[in-house]
Design a protein around this motif. Structure first.
Motif, PDB file in Angstrom:
ATOM      1  N   HIS A   1       0.925  -1.273  -0.013  1.00 53.99           N
ATOM      2  CA  HIS A   1       0.038   0.073  -0.188  1.00 53.99           C
ATOM      3  C   HIS A   1       0.738   1.183  -0.041  1.00 53.99           C
ATOM      4  CE1 HIS A   1      -3.513  -2.388   1.075  1.00 53.99           C
ATOM      5  NE2 HIS A   1      -2.645  -3.142   1.832  1.00 53.99           N
ATOM      6  N   THR A   2       0.451   2.232  -0.743  1.00 50.09           N
ATOM      7  CA  THR A   2       1.320   3.607  -0.841  1.00 50.09           C
ATOM      8  C   THR A   2       0.021   4.509  -0.796  1.00 50.09           C
ATOM      9  OG1 THR A   2       2.573   2.498  -2.642  1.00 50.09           O
ATOM     10  CG2 THR A   2       2.811   4.625  -2.377  1.00 50.09           C
ATOM     11  N   PHE A   3       0.672   5.682   0.118  1.00 52.13           N
ATOM     12  CA  PHE A   3      -0.107   7.061   0.347  1.00 52.13           C
ATOM     13  C   PHE A   3       0.968   8.110   0.468  1.00 52.13           C
ATOM     14  CE2 PHE A   3      -0.277   7.143   4.803  1.00 52.13           C
ATOM     15  CZ  PHE A   3      -0.155   5.684   5.032  1.00 52.13           C
ATOM     16  N   ALA A   4       0.636   9.161  -0.194  1.00 45.55           N
ATOM     17  CA  ALA A   4       1.341  10.309   0.023  1.00 45.55           C
ATOM     18  C   ALA A   4       1.010  11.388   1.024  1.00 45.55           C
ATOM     19  CB  ALA A   4       1.484  11.077  -1.344  1.00 45.55           C
ATOM     20  N   VAL A   5       1.825  12.364   1.735  1.00 41.63           N
ATOM     21  CA  VAL A   5       1.307  13.050   2.696  1.00 41.63           C
ATOM     22  C   VAL A   5       1.509  14.515   2.062  1.00 41.63           C
ATOM     23  CG1 VAL A   5       2.078  14.139   5.104  1.00 41.63           C
ATOM     24  CG2 VAL A   5       2.480  11.578   4.603  1.00 41.63           C
ATOM     25  N   ASP A   6       0.389  15.238   2.385  1.00 44.49           N
ATOM     26  CA  ASP A   6       0.335  16.665   1.818  1.00 44.49           C
ATOM     27  C   ASP A   6       1.501  17.309   2.523  1.00 44.49           C
ATOM     28  OD1 ASP A   6      -0.136  19.181   0.969  1.00 44.49           O
ATOM     29  OD2 ASP A   6      -2.251  18.678   0.654  1.00 44.49           O
TER      30      ASP A   6
ATOM     31  N   PHE B   1       2.330  15.508   8.492  1.00 45.60           N
ATOM     32  CA  PHE B   1       1.799  14.298   9.100  1.00 45.60           C
ATOM     33  C   PHE B   1       0.671  14.580  10.042  1.00 45.60           C
ATOM     34  CE2 PHE B   1       1.578  10.544  11.687  1.00 45.60           C
ATOM     35  CZ  PHE B   1       1.711   9.586  11.009  1.00 45.60           C
ATOM     36  N   MET B   2      -0.698  13.747   9.585  1.00 43.73           N
ATOM     37  CA  MET B   2      -1.769  14.076  10.429  1.00 43.73           C
ATOM     38  C   MET B   2      -2.320  12.576  11.057  1.00 43.73           C
ATOM     39  SD  MET B   2      -2.710  17.135   9.737  1.00 43.73           S
ATOM     40  CE  MET B   2      -4.472  17.572  10.037  1.00 43.73           C
ATOM     41  N   PRO B   3      -2.882  12.767  12.183  1.00 48.17           N
ATOM     42  CA  PRO B   3      -3.298  11.380  12.814  1.00 48.17           C
ATOM     43  C   PRO B   3      -3.788  10.103  11.923  1.00 48.17           C
ATOM     44  CG  PRO B   3      -3.848  13.210  14.317  1.00 48.17           C
ATOM     45  CD  PRO B   3      -3.519  14.019  13.092  1.00 48.17           C
ATOM     46  N   HIS B   4      -4.628  10.860  10.868  1.00 40.73           N
ATOM     47  CA  HIS B   4      -5.181  10.012   9.761  1.00 40.73           C
ATOM     48  C   HIS B   4      -3.952   9.313   9.159  1.00 40.73           C
ATOM     49  CE1 HIS B   4      -4.952  12.259   6.065  1.00 40.73           C
ATOM     50  NE2 HIS B   4      -4.857  13.380   6.768  1.00 40.73           N
ATOM     51  N   HIS B   5      -2.985   9.845   8.881  1.00 41.64           N
ATOM     52  CA  HIS B   5      -2.037   9.037   8.377  1.00 41.64           C
ATOM     53  C   HIS B   5      -1.425   8.010   9.220  1.00 41.64           C
ATOM     54  CE1 HIS B   5      -1.294  13.094   6.089  1.00 41.64           C
ATOM     55  NE2 HIS B   5      -1.443  12.345   5.159  1.00 41.64           N
ATOM     56  N   GLY B   6      -1.269   8.334  10.213  1.00 40.54           N
ATOM     57  CA  GLY B   6      -0.933   7.143  11.327  1.00 40.54           C
ATOM     58  C   GLY B   6      -2.074   5.993  11.299  1.00 40.54           C
TER      59      GLY B   6
ATOM     60  N   VAL C   1       5.321   5.055  15.384  1.00 40.34           N
ATOM     61  CA  VAL C   1       6.237   4.847  14.634  1.00 40.34           C
ATOM     62  C   VAL C   1       6.267   5.616  13.151  1.00 40.34           C
ATOM     63  CG1 VAL C   1       7.603   3.103  13.097  1.00 40.34           C
ATOM     64  CG2 VAL C   1       6.793   2.389  15.372  1.00 40.34           C
ATOM     65  N   ALA C   2       5.118   5.652  12.540  1.00 38.11           N
ATOM     66  CA  ALA C   2       5.059   6.393  11.124  1.00 38.11           C
ATOM     67  C   ALA C   2       5.217   7.879  11.334  1.00 38.11           C
ATOM     68  CB  ALA C   2       3.761   6.177  10.834  1.00 38.11           C
ATOM     69  N   SER C   3       4.940   8.439  12.466  1.00 39.66           N
ATOM     70  CA  SER C   3       5.051   9.857  12.606  1.00 39.66           C
ATOM     71  C   SER C   3       6.503  10.122  12.981  1.00 39.66           C
ATOM     72  CB  SER C   3       4.017  10.316  13.852  1.00 39.66           C
ATOM     73  OG  SER C   3       4.807  11.169  14.729  1.00 39.66           O
ATOM     74  N   SER C   4       7.175   9.276  13.928  1.00 35.93           N
ATOM     75  CA  SER C   4       8.679   9.674  14.060  1.00 35.93           C
ATOM     76  C   SER C   4       9.167   9.292  12.938  1.00 35.93           C
ATOM     77  CB  SER C   4       8.999   8.827  15.272  1.00 35.93           C
ATOM     78  OG  SER C   4       8.711   7.392  14.828  1.00 35.93           O
ATOM     79  N   LEU C   5       9.163   8.467  12.084  1.00 36.58           N
ATOM     80  CA  LEU C   5       9.782   8.298  10.844  1.00 36.58           C
ATOM     81  C   LEU C   5       9.569   9.477   9.810  1.00 36.58           C
ATOM     82  CD1 LEU C   5       9.410   4.765  10.044  1.00 36.58           C
ATOM     83  CD2 LEU C   5      11.306   5.563  11.109  1.00 36.58           C
ATOM     84  N   TYR C   6       8.397  10.066   9.823  1.00 39.55           N
ATOM     85  CA  TYR C   6       8.150  11.120   8.847  1.00 39.55           C
ATOM     86  C   TYR C   6       8.786  12.258   9.423  1.00 39.55           C
ATOM     87  CZ  TYR C   6       5.512  14.621   6.203  1.00 39.55           C
ATOM     88  OH  TYR C   6       5.275  15.751   5.313  1.00 39.55           O
TER      89      TYR C   6
END
Ligand code: ADP
Ligand code: MG
Length: 399
Positions: free
Chosen positions: A155-160, A165-170, A190-195
């Motif tokens: 799965h792939t999705f981009a961040v505007d 990074f928003m909670p919905h990305h997490g 994890v996702a938020s820290s990597l971003y």
């Protein structure tokens, strides 16, 4: 620019990514000392090279039955034996090519009790111009196979960039990993820290494979590959210090010292060009005429005599080079100055392969006169097509 796994983990830990304890080691003794600092009873000894596929890799010197470049150890003696096996030997993986890479550093880390392995990466999606997450439940050592045969599992999705990074990305990362409850929260973190790490370090890639779930239910970064945007390194002195020059092509390192953009390729015609676009066009037209470029080389807008000489030397160090095509547009730099540089450099390096030079731009006639008067066997060319045909003919004549 790439860094080693242990460096990547130290970096990501600063941004809050969950990393198991571990230490770098440059000798067998250091590996054992590192293990002593860990809780045990399971240790992992990991070869540090700038290439993936280490787990399934093979050491050239050890034969096909020996274990790979990532090994479990159940006591200090095993740590010692694995370290001795790895250090100084050449690890061949699907990413190193046949030549393999010599292992000069190890990472000794705490062994995890793995329940499941996921894949989580961040990269710049060129199509959208955004930082994108690439996520799969099917992480581990067969991710290439997953991408090939079951791409729907990735799965792939981009961040505007406007929102970041928003909670919905997490939540999207957690959902793609099919996690719920506390583990979903961990995945989002994890996702938020990597971003955050990606943006703060001007990374070009962060790949976590595997992101493991342990038997205890914790998410843990077990492998990390991080690459940085070379154009942004000037503002990250601390990251530049992590550079391991032994992992890079020697000619490319030398070129970077002269501020030359050089990339080694597989062909036999060395190219010296100013401007990346002209360099690409030059490579294309060599191919069109049936031969292959030995390198990409952009000497830049202000190509000085020193730069031209350095460029010649770097090109000629490649034994595959059977001829050189110089294609320079004298805009900022005048053609007569460039011609002086070419003549001086050709004399300096004792040029022994055919050299075709195409100059165009300011003071082009003076430039051509200098080349003609030099007494060197320089073949002048009038335009790009003429230059490519001439160097291909020269190389074939010499062969
Ligand atoms: P590579 O991707 O280069 O093969 P990894 O670091 O991903 O190297 O290691 C390969 C495999 O070894 C992982 O998929 C994982 O199963 C296992 N592994 C790596 N680190 C650990 C660790 N700390 N504890 C337990 N298993 C590990
Ligand atoms: Mg891995």
């Amino acid at each position: 620019m790439n860094i080693h796994e242990y460096q990547a983990k130290e970096l990501l830990a600063k941004y809050g990514a969950p990393i198991a304890a571990g230490y770098a080691a440059f000798s067998v003794e250091e590996a054992v000392e590192a293990a002593k600092k860990l809780p045990g009873p399971l240790y992992v000894v990991k070869s540090q090279i700038h290439a993936g596929g280490r787990g399934k890799g093979k050491f050239k010197e050890l034969g096909p039955d020996a274990k790979g470049g990532v090994r479990l150890a159940f006591n200090l003696d095993e740590v010692k034996a694995h370290a001795a096996d790895m250090l100084g030997n050449t690890l061949v993986t699907i990413q190193t090519g046949e030549a393999g890479k010599q292992v000069n550093r190890l990472y000794v880390t705490d062994g995890a009790d793995i329940a499941k392995e996921f894949y989580l990466a961040l990269l710049v999606d060129r199509a959208t111009g955004r930082v994108a997450f690439v996520v799969s439940t099917e992480g581990g050592m067969d991710i290439e196979e997953v991408a090939h045969s079951t791409p729907e599992k990735i799965h792939t999705f981009a961040v505007d960039p406007a929102t970041g990074f928003m909670p919905h990305h997490g939540r999207a990362v957690a959902a793609a990993l099919e996690l719920t409850g506390d583990q979903a929260k961990q995945a989002a973190k994890v996702a938020s820290s990597l971003y955050e790490a990606f943006l703060a370090t001007d990374a070009s890639q962060i790949e976590i494979n595997p992101l493991a779930v342990t038997q205890q239910g914790n998410l843990l970064v077990l492998d990390a590959k991080v690459g940085f945007d070379g154009n942004a390194l000037f503002r990250h002195k601390d990251i530049v210090e992590l550079r391991d020059l032994t992992e890079e092509d020697a000619a490319e390192v030398e070129a970077s010292e002269y501020d030359l953009a050089y990339i080694k390729l597989d062909g036999n015609i060395g190219c010296m060009v100013n401007g990346a676009g002209l360099a690409m066009a030059t490579m294309d037209i060599i191919k069109l005429n049936g031969e292959f470029p030995a390198n990409f080389l952009d000497v830049g807008g202000g190509a000085s005599k020193e730069k031209v000489t350095a460029a010649f030397k770097i090109i000629l160090k490649d034994p595959a080079v059977k001829g050189i095509l110089v294609n320079i547009f004298g805009g900022i730099m005048k053609c007569d100055i460039i011609a002086d540089g070419i003549v001086a450099a050709a004399k300096d390096v004792n040029l022994s392969v055919p050299l075709v030079v195409r100059l165009e731009g300011t003071n082009v006639q003076q430039g051509k006169d200098i080349l003609a008067a030099s007494g060197l066997a320089i073949v002048p060319a009038d335009d790009l097509g003429d230059a490519a045909r001439k160097i291909v003919a020269e190389v074939r004549k010499a062969a």
